[in-house]
Design a protein around this motif. Structure first.
Motif, PDB file in Angstrom:
ATOM      1  N   GLU A  10       0.853  -1.184   0.000  1.00 48.12           N
ATOM      2  CA  GLU A  10       0.000   0.000   0.000  1.00 48.12           C
ATOM      3  C   GLU A  10       0.889   1.234   0.000  1.00 48.12           C
ATOM      4  N   VAL A  11       0.426   2.286  -0.630  1.00 48.03           N
ATOM      5  CA  VAL A  11       1.188   3.530  -0.697  1.00 48.03           C
ATOM      6  C   VAL A  11       0.506   4.543   0.207  1.00 48.03           C
ATOM      7  N   VAL A  12       1.276   5.047   1.188  1.00 49.20           N
ATOM      8  CA  VAL A  12       0.778   6.043   2.125  1.00 49.20           C
ATOM      9  C   VAL A  12       1.782   7.186   2.153  1.00 49.20           C
ATOM     10  N   SER A  13       1.315   8.382   1.872  1.00 49.07           N
ATOM     11  CA  SER A  13       2.166   9.580   1.845  1.00 49.07           C
ATOM     12  C   SER A  13       3.364   9.388   0.911  1.00 49.07           C
ATOM     13  N   GLY A  14       3.131   8.721  -0.202  1.00 46.86           N
ATOM     14  CA  GLY A  14       4.174   8.533  -1.201  1.00 46.86           C
ATOM     15  C   GLY A  14       5.148   7.397  -0.901  1.00 46.86           C
TER      16      GLY A  14
END
Length: 86
Positions: A10-14
């Protein structure tokens, strides 16, 4: 009980973080807020950012496995007996 495990990201804040999704299907008991709860399905999400779980409560009226088959046999036996076949 059936279990499926999926490894993804998953991508969170880049930033990309690993994510494990575990799905369990089948009647089981879990503890929620100190109480035992019967459930039919459980999905848990685990990553370095945290953990979450979702579940589907078991229906109070769901027949016990095998009970439906027993009722069908009884109904068939009664129908056959009423027709004089059995």
């Amino acid at each position: 009980m059936q279990m499926r495990i999926k490894q993804t990201a998953e991508v969170v804040s880049g930033k990309e973080h690993p994510l494990t999704i575990t799905r369990q299907a089948g009647r089981q008991a879990i503890e929620v807020d100190g109480k035992t709860v019967l459930i039919d399905a459980l999905t848990s999400f685990e990553s370095p950012l945290g953990r979450s779980r979702c579940y589907t409560r078991a229906s109070e009226t769901a027949p016990v496995p095998g009970a439906l088959e027993q009722r069908v046999r009884e109904a068939a036996a009664q129908a056959l007996a009423a027709q004089g076949i059995w």
